[in-house]
Write a protein that holds these residues in place. Sequence first.
Motif, PDB file in Angstrom:
ATOM      1  N   ARG A   1      43.336  55.565  84.169  1.00  0.00           N
ATOM      2  CA  ARG A   1      43.889  54.452  83.400  1.00  0.00           C
ATOM      3  C   ARG A   1      44.309  54.872  81.996  1.00  0.00           C
ATOM      4  O   ARG A   1      45.448  54.698  81.602  1.00  0.00           O
ATOM      5  CB  ARG A   1      42.876  53.310  83.328  1.00  0.00           C
ATOM      6  CG  ARG A   1      42.509  52.704  84.676  1.00  0.00           C
ATOM      7  CD  ARG A   1      43.736  52.209  85.445  1.00  0.00           C
ATOM      8  NE  ARG A   1      44.524  51.259  84.690  1.00  0.00           N
ATOM      9  CZ  ARG A   1      44.307  49.950  84.650  1.00  0.00           C
ATOM     10  NH1 ARG A   1      43.290  49.442  85.322  1.00  0.00           N
ATOM     11  NH2 ARG A   1      45.097  49.168  83.943  1.00  0.00           N
TER      12      ARG A   1
ATOM     13  N   ASN B   1      40.543  47.916  80.431  1.00  0.00           N
ATOM     14  CA  ASN B   1      41.731  47.107  80.734  1.00  0.00           C
ATOM     15  C   ASN B   1      42.157  46.265  79.538  1.00  0.00           C
ATOM     16  O   ASN B   1      43.345  46.156  79.228  1.00  0.00           O
ATOM     17  CB  ASN B   1      41.462  46.205  81.941  1.00  0.00           C
ATOM     18  CG  ASN B   1      41.483  46.970  83.246  1.00  0.00           C
ATOM     19  OD1 ASN B   1      42.061  48.042  83.324  1.00  0.00           O
ATOM     20  ND2 ASN B   1      40.847  46.427  84.261  1.00  0.00           N
TER      21      ASN B   1
ATOM     22  N   ARG C   1      45.935  46.299  88.823  1.00  0.00           N
ATOM     23  CA  ARG C   1      44.676  47.046  88.897  1.00  0.00           C
ATOM     24  C   ARG C   1      44.874  48.242  89.817  1.00  0.00           C
ATOM     25  O   ARG C   1      45.179  48.080  90.989  1.00  0.00           O
ATOM     26  CB  ARG C   1      43.546  46.160  89.432  1.00  0.00           C
ATOM     27  CG  ARG C   1      43.113  45.083  88.446  1.00  0.00           C
ATOM     28  CD  ARG C   1      42.130  44.141  89.098  1.00  0.00           C
ATOM     29  NE  ARG C   1      40.905  44.832  89.469  1.00  0.00           N
ATOM     30  CZ  ARG C   1      39.865  44.935  88.668  1.00  0.00           C
ATOM     31  NH1 ARG C   1      39.911  44.422  87.462  1.00  0.00           N
ATOM     32  NH2 ARG C   1      38.777  45.559  89.061  1.00  0.00           N
TER      33      ARG C   1
ATOM     34  N   GLU D   1      35.126  48.928  82.949  1.00  0.00           N
ATOM     35  CA  GLU D   1      36.511  48.792  83.400  1.00  0.00           C
ATOM     36  C   GLU D   1      37.211  47.661  82.657  1.00  0.00           C
ATOM     37  O   GLU D   1      38.369  47.799  82.234  1.00  0.00           O
ATOM     38  CB  GLU D   1      36.560  48.536  84.897  1.00  0.00           C
ATOM     39  CG  GLU D   1      37.998  48.450  85.431  1.00  0.00           C
ATOM     40  CD  GLU D   1      38.055  47.956  86.857  1.00  0.00           C
ATOM     41  OE1 GLU D   1      39.099  48.143  87.483  1.00  0.00           O
ATOM     42  OE2 GLU D   1      37.071  47.370  87.320  1.00  0.00           O
TER      43      GLU D   1
END
Length: 416
Positions: free
Chosen positions: A258, A129, A165, A125
């Motif tokens: 995402r 990101n 987030r 993750e």
Amino acid sequence: MKERIIEQVETKGKFFRIKTFIDIISNPILESMENLLSQSHVNSTQGKTIIAKKRQLETWKQQFYGDGIRQISSLIVRIKSDLYSEVAAFAEEHFSDKNADKAWHSLLTERKIETRCQELLDNLEDTANDKLKEVAREISNELKFTSSYVEDKNIKMHKIIDGKRIWNWSSVIVGGGLSIGAGVAYFVGAASAGPLGWAALAVTGIGILGSYFFKSRDKKEHEARTRLENNLKENVRKMCSSLQSQMEKNLKSLVSVRIDGLLRDMDNINTVIFRLADTQRELAWGLNEHLLEMNGQIVTEGIRLIGAEGLQYHVQSVARIPGNASLILLRDGDRFPNEQTESLYKLMSERINFIYETEDTRTLISRVLGKEIDRRRIRLENKVGVAYVPIVNETPNMICRVRLAQQFSKMQIIKL
């Protein structure tokens, strides 16, 4: 002197009134047209920038997903191998332990199975990101760089990502089968039960275990250990398979929510940008049509006033920078007599030049800009109405010719 002023007013007064009126309209139309073309080009360039970044992100996404799958598989293999290596010793020690399930759970806790899995997912993750933030920064910086080429600063872009987030891995392994307590309790209970316990099972087994009571104690213990080992291995296999499936599912969700989410946002932004650029171009060339029409009207009126009526029928179109220059497009082979050209120049107080029409846009632009431009290096992008021209010296005269060439060619001219 007085007589000359009267003569000028009599001969030119009406024309000046018409010319002044048209110029009051033409100047803002010309400026608006050129501003719209400039903004359209900037928006198109910004859209291309986002497309390039989107393609890079799509390539990175495939690599990231493949690497993530391999990391998950590698971790599961290590976990499975670690647990398999513990099975024989655990079965030897706990085959008759009624609390073997608790002991096994403690062993799993000591091996930090859940923590290891969580750390890998958190790392994936964080990697995603970081990449998305990097892409957002790059796009923002490149769009600012592109926008610096135009004076208009009012075109603003929405933020691509807000940094919030939107994905939480806290539920990755909850309920994911890390504990095999139920299965172990059953098999351990069976292996360690006394005669009464086995008798109870024998009732439902309908004689399958009937000969069990005649086996030696050592054989019973061996079978209990073997059974526990097999059942532990099977549960480890199922647990790892379930865990790998869950982690891969969550990786897919990360990519979908995402990364694919950002890619969709980029598509939506591009749709708006290119639609805006198209609209700006349409408006610009719509204004250009009105401009050419007014240019033709002023030249036609000038021809009439110098007593050369009929010459206007040779004029195919007129490009004009009010108060500076007029460029008249003629059919191939037609000519304006020098005397009438001089008279028209004196009347309009603007440079008067002529070029011959052609169906070839590259040739037309080259004729307007002059011989100092290498025609072979002119590159046309017809879809967006842009001509890239190798302009070396941006003299006032060249800039004026570029503006005239745009009116005739209906192509925005960009310096290579």
